[in-house]
Design a protein around this motif. Structure first.
Motif, mmCIF file in Angstrom:
data_model
loop_
_atom_site.group_PDB
_atom_site.id
_atom_site.type_symbol
_atom_site.label_atom_id
_atom_site.label_comp_id
_atom_site.label_asym_id
_atom_site.label_seq_id
_atom_site.Cartn_x
_atom_site.Cartn_y
_atom_site.Cartn_z
ATOM 1 N N LEU A 1 1.029 -14.055 -80.769
ATOM 2 C CA LEU A 1 0.274 -13.699 -79.576
ATOM 3 C C LEU A 1 0.658 -14.618 -78.416
ATOM 4 O O LEU A 1 0.779 -15.833 -78.605
ATOM 5 C CB LEU A 1 -1.227 -13.830 -79.822
ATOM 6 N N THR A 2 0.806 -14.047 -77.247
ATOM 7 C CA THR A 2 1.147 -14.846 -76.073
ATOM 8 C C THR A 2 0.063 -15.883 -75.791
ATOM 9 O O THR A 2 0.362 -17.009 -75.406
ATOM 10 C CB THR A 2 1.367 -13.934 -74.852
ATOM 11 N N THR A 3 -1.206 -15.516 -75.998
ATOM 12 C CA THR A 3 -2.281 -16.478 -75.755
ATOM 13 C C THR A 3 -2.176 -17.673 -76.695
ATOM 14 O O THR A 3 -2.479 -18.804 -76.296
ATOM 15 C CB THR A 3 -3.668 -15.822 -75.886
ATOM 16 N N ALA A 4 -1.725 -17.463 -77.924
ATOM 17 C CA ALA A 4 -1.540 -18.582 -78.859
ATOM 18 C C ALA A 4 -0.450 -19.514 -78.344
ATOM 19 O O ALA A 4 -0.585 -20.746 -78.409
ATOM 20 C CB ALA A 4 -1.198 -18.061 -80.246
ATOM 21 N N PHE A 5 0.635 -18.940 -77.842
ATOM 22 C CA PHE A 5 1.701 -19.752 -77.242
ATOM 23 C C PHE A 5 1.147 -20.560 -76.073
ATOM 24 O O PHE A 5 1.430 -21.754 -75.941
ATOM 25 C CB PHE A 5 2.858 -18.863 -76.776
ATOM 26 N N CYS A 6 0.375 -19.916 -75.217
ATOM 27 C CA CYS A 6 -0.199 -20.595 -74.053
ATOM 28 C C CYS A 6 -1.074 -21.778 -74.477
ATOM 29 O O CYS A 6 -0.955 -22.867 -73.916
ATOM 30 C CB CYS A 6 -1.018 -19.621 -73.212
ATOM 31 N N HIS A 7 -1.928 -21.562 -75.463
ATOM 32 C CA HIS A 7 -2.780 -22.659 -75.938
ATOM 33 C C HIS A 7 -1.928 -23.787 -76.516
ATOM 34 O O HIS A 7 -2.176 -24.959 -76.232
ATOM 35 C CB HIS A 7 -3.788 -22.155 -76.969
ATOM 36 N N GLU A 8 -0.923 -23.442 -77.285
ATOM 37 C CA GLU A 8 -0.051 -24.442 -77.905
ATOM 38 C C GLU A 8 0.708 -25.255 -76.855
ATOM 39 O O GLU A 8 0.908 -26.454 -77.001
ATOM 40 C CB GLU A 8 0.936 -23.750 -78.853
ATOM 41 N N GLN A 9 1.136 -24.593 -75.788
ATOM 42 C CA GLN A 9 1.953 -25.237 -74.753
ATOM 43 C C GLN A 9 1.133 -25.697 -73.538
ATOM 44 O O GLN A 9 1.698 -26.138 -72.552
ATOM 45 C CB GLN A 9 3.057 -24.279 -74.295
ATOM 46 N N GLN A 10 -0.175 -25.552 -73.623
ATOM 47 C CA GLN A 10 -1.088 -25.938 -72.540
ATOM 48 C C GLN A 10 -0.774 -25.214 -71.231
ATOM 49 O O GLN A 10 -0.811 -25.804 -70.150
ATOM 50 C CB GLN A 10 -1.114 -27.450 -72.353
ATOM 51 N N ALA A 11 -0.459 -23.943 -71.349
ATOM 52 C CA ALA A 11 -0.257 -23.082 -70.185
ATOM 53 C C ALA A 11 -1.563 -22.331 -69.952
ATOM 54 O O ALA A 11 -2.168 -21.833 -70.903
ATOM 55 C CB ALA A 11 0.884 -22.106 -70.432
ATOM 56 N N SER A 12 -2.008 -22.258 -68.720
ATOM 57 C CA SER A 12 -3.309 -21.652 -68.448
ATOM 58 C C SER A 12 -3.233 -20.255 -67.834
ATOM 59 O O SER A 12 -4.253 -19.622 -67.629
ATOM 60 C CB SER A 12 -4.134 -22.566 -67.535
ATOM 61 N N LEU B 1 -9.724 -14.618 -74.642
ATOM 62 C CA LEU B 1 -9.046 -15.605 -75.471
ATOM 63 C C LEU B 1 -8.767 -16.906 -74.705
ATOM 64 O O LEU B 1 -8.057 -17.781 -75.191
ATOM 65 C CB LEU B 1 -7.751 -15.014 -76.036
ATOM 66 N N GLY B 2 -9.313 -17.007 -73.491
ATOM 67 C CA GLY B 2 -9.255 -18.253 -72.742
ATOM 68 C C GLY B 2 -8.070 -18.442 -71.813
ATOM 69 O O GLY B 2 -7.837 -19.545 -71.334
ATOM 70 N N ILE B 3 -7.336 -17.371 -71.531
ATOM 71 C CA ILE B 3 -6.167 -17.478 -70.658
ATOM 72 C C ILE B 3 -6.292 -16.470 -69.515
ATOM 73 O O ILE B 3 -6.513 -15.280 -69.741
ATOM 74 C CB ILE B 3 -4.849 -17.223 -71.436
ATOM 75 N N THR B 4 -6.105 -16.947 -68.302
ATOM 76 C CA THR B 4 -6.146 -16.092 -67.115
ATOM 77 C C THR B 4 -4.823 -15.345 -66.976
ATOM 78 O O THR B 4 -3.768 -15.885 -67.315
ATOM 79 C CB THR B 4 -6.370 -16.966 -65.856
ATOM 80 N N THR B 5 -4.889 -14.118 -66.464
ATOM 81 C CA THR B 5 -3.679 -13.336 -66.200
ATOM 82 C C THR B 5 -3.523 -13.158 -64.693
ATOM 83 O O THR B 5 -4.473 -12.802 -64.003
ATOM 84 C CB THR B 5 -3.761 -11.954 -66.879
ATOM 85 N N LEU B 6 -2.317 -13.416 -64.213
ATOM 86 C CA LEU B 6 -1.972 -13.206 -62.807
ATOM 87 C C LEU B 6 -1.096 -11.958 -62.741
ATOM 88 O O LEU B 6 0.001 -11.928 -63.310
ATOM 89 C CB LEU B 6 -1.212 -14.414 -62.249
ATOM 90 N N LEU B 7 -1.589 -10.919 -62.072
ATOM 91 C CA LEU B 7 -0.822 -9.687 -61.908
ATOM 92 C C LEU B 7 -0.030 -9.781 -60.611
ATOM 93 O O LEU B 7 -0.600 -10.001 -59.541
ATOM 94 C CB LEU B 7 -1.751 -8.476 -61.880
#
Length: 145
Positions: free
Chosen positions: A83-94, A119-125
């Motif tokens: 999951l992309t959100t898992a990657f973001c959490h692992e890499q501290q990307a918000s 899942l705690g990650i904002t999306t920028l469209l």
């Protein structure tokens, strides 16, 4: 705002996921625009079970790295199968960045953005530039064959 101040705040690392099969001018444009907003942008060559890429993940990684300008020092490229959100959490990307070409994309991306937010990650469209709105990897692949 100084670079030091910006890099210590949330939002300094964004992730731009996609299959990138192939990597298009539209993708380059989105990366160029968001690299100016974030300290680090990770272009994430992801696995999408609904898509059957022609090139392997490794081939897409090499091709994409070759197509990015050398001066884009805050842009990195990697692969991921979860999951992309898992990657973001692992890499501290918000932030997850998604390009939007039309109303169909917007509906789909809005639904994904809502899930990402839960899942705690904002999306920028990021809307496509008008001259690139018709560019798609699917169409580019069709032209190759």
């Amino acid at each position: 705002m100084s670079d030091r101040t910006r890099s210590s705040q949330p939002g300094s690392h964004a992730v731009y996921p996609g299959t990138f099969d192939p990597f298009t001018a539209g993708h380059v444009n989105v990366i160029d625009r968001v690299r100016r907003l974030f300290d680090v942008v990770t272009v994430l060559i992801a696995v999408n079970g609904e898509k059957r890429p022609v090139a392997t993940q490794e081939q897409r990684l090499v091709a994409l790295r070759c197509q990015l300008p050398e001066g884009w020092s805050n842009v990195q490229v990697t692969t991921w199968a979860g999951l992309t959100t898992a990657f973001c959490h692992e890499q501290q990307a918000s932030v997850i960045v998604r390009g939007v070409r039309n109303s169909t994309d917007l509906q789909h991306e809005y639904q994904l953005a809502a899930m990402n937010e839960k899942l705690g990650i904002t999306t920028l469209l990021v809307p496509a530039r008008p001259e690139l709105a018709t560019v798609s990897s699917t169409a580019a692949r069709a032209l190759r064959t």
